[in-house]
Design a protein around this motif. Structure first.
Motif, PDB file in Angstrom:
ATOM      1  N   GLY A  44     -55.794  59.859  61.079  1.00 22.28           N
ATOM      2  CA  GLY A  44     -55.407  59.309  59.772  1.00 22.28           C
ATOM      3  C   GLY A  44     -53.901  59.299  59.606  1.00 22.28           C
ATOM      4  N   VAL A  45     -53.389  58.271  58.933  1.00 22.11           N
ATOM      5  CA  VAL A  45     -51.939  58.107  58.765  1.00 22.11           C
ATOM      6  C   VAL A  45     -51.615  57.910  57.290  1.00 22.11           C
ATOM      7  N   ASN A  46     -50.603  58.637  56.818  1.00 21.40           N
ATOM      8  CA  ASN A  46     -50.105  58.502  55.451  1.00 21.40           C
ATOM      9  C   ASN A  46     -48.600  58.252  55.523  1.00 21.40           C
ATOM     10  N   VAL A  47     -48.169  57.077  55.105  1.00 25.42           N
ATOM     11  CA  VAL A  47     -46.744  56.713  55.138  1.00 25.42           C
ATOM     12  C   VAL A  47     -46.277  56.464  53.705  1.00 25.42           C
ATOM     13  N   THR A  48     -45.192  57.116  53.332  1.00 29.27           N
ATOM     14  CA  THR A  48     -44.607  56.903  52.005  1.00 29.27           C
ATOM     15  C   THR A  48     -43.104  56.720  52.158  1.00 29.27           C
TER      16      THR A  48
END
Length: 227
Positions: A44-48
């Motif tokens: 899973g990837v979370n980019v902010t």
């Protein structure tokens, strides 16, 4: 006579089944009706990112369930194809060392090549670590100048004010830590449009319970800007 015929029919059915199983075993294939997941299929990837005073875009990547010798990338493209695109790759090496680098993908299925200021903005790494089972890569993009394309085959110059479709891809590293092709179930061109001059959130294969990291990151940056 009827009993003999019945027994013969049963023998034929049993023999047919045995022959079918032997054939499957010899070819190594069985018709299970399901596809095997790739080793990166559950990453899973979370980019902010946020846009700060001084025209600085600060980008934070948090990658979950990433194993050693794997990579994850966030790309930016004018359309929903995998190239041409600007690509930022976070790698977890076999010794748990983490790094992040900038690339460009000049074509749909071509291997990414290193990119620099000529492709728009200055790329500066701030953090690349493996913390509590999560791979963290953080960097900034700044000092953008107006530039024109000199070759119609080049990747368009990266801009903070142009809308892009985000691309996410995950794959394995080979023995020399070069990127192998992304897994068949580990890439996606997202329909949303994002820009580098405003706050953005991009998630991929991520449970809602993981998004708290995004909120914490944005709060820390907001507090920093208010100082």
């Amino acid at each position: 006579m009827k009993y003999i015929t019945t027994i013969l029919c049963l023998l034929v059915l049993v023999q047919t089944g045995i022959s079918h199983r032997v054939k499957e075993s010899s070819t190594g294939h069985q018709n299970t009706g399901t596809k095997l997941a790739s080793p990166t299929g559950n990453v899973g990837v979370n980019v902010t990112w946020i846009f700060e005073v001084g025209n600085i875009t600060r980008i934070h990547m948090a990658i979950y369930k990433m194993q050693p010798a794997q990579w994850a990338a966030i790309g930016l493209n004018l359309n929903r194809s995998m190239g041409p695109a600007h690509v930022f790759v976070c790698r977890r090496l076999v010794n748990d060392t983490v790094d992040v680098n900038r690339y460009m993908n000049p074509g749909k299925h071509q291997h990414p090549v290193p990119a620099g200021t000529a492709q728009g903005g200055i790329f500066t790494v701030e953090k690349a670590t493996f913390e509590a089972g999560v791979v963290i890569c953080q960097f900034t993009l700044s000092n953008f100048t107006t530039m024109e394309r000199t070759n119609s085959n080049d990747v368009p110059i990266l801009s903070q004010s142009i809308p892009y479709h985000p691309l996410v891809a995950i794959g394995a590293l080979n023995a020399t830590n070069s990127m192998k092709e992304h897994g068949i179930d580990s890439h996606k061109a997202l329909p949303q449009l994002v820009q580098l001059n405003r706050t953005e959130v991009i998630t991929y294969h991520l449970e809602s319970s993981k998004v708290h990291d995004k909120s914490k990151f944005l709060k820390v940056l907001d507090d920093k800007m208010a100082m």
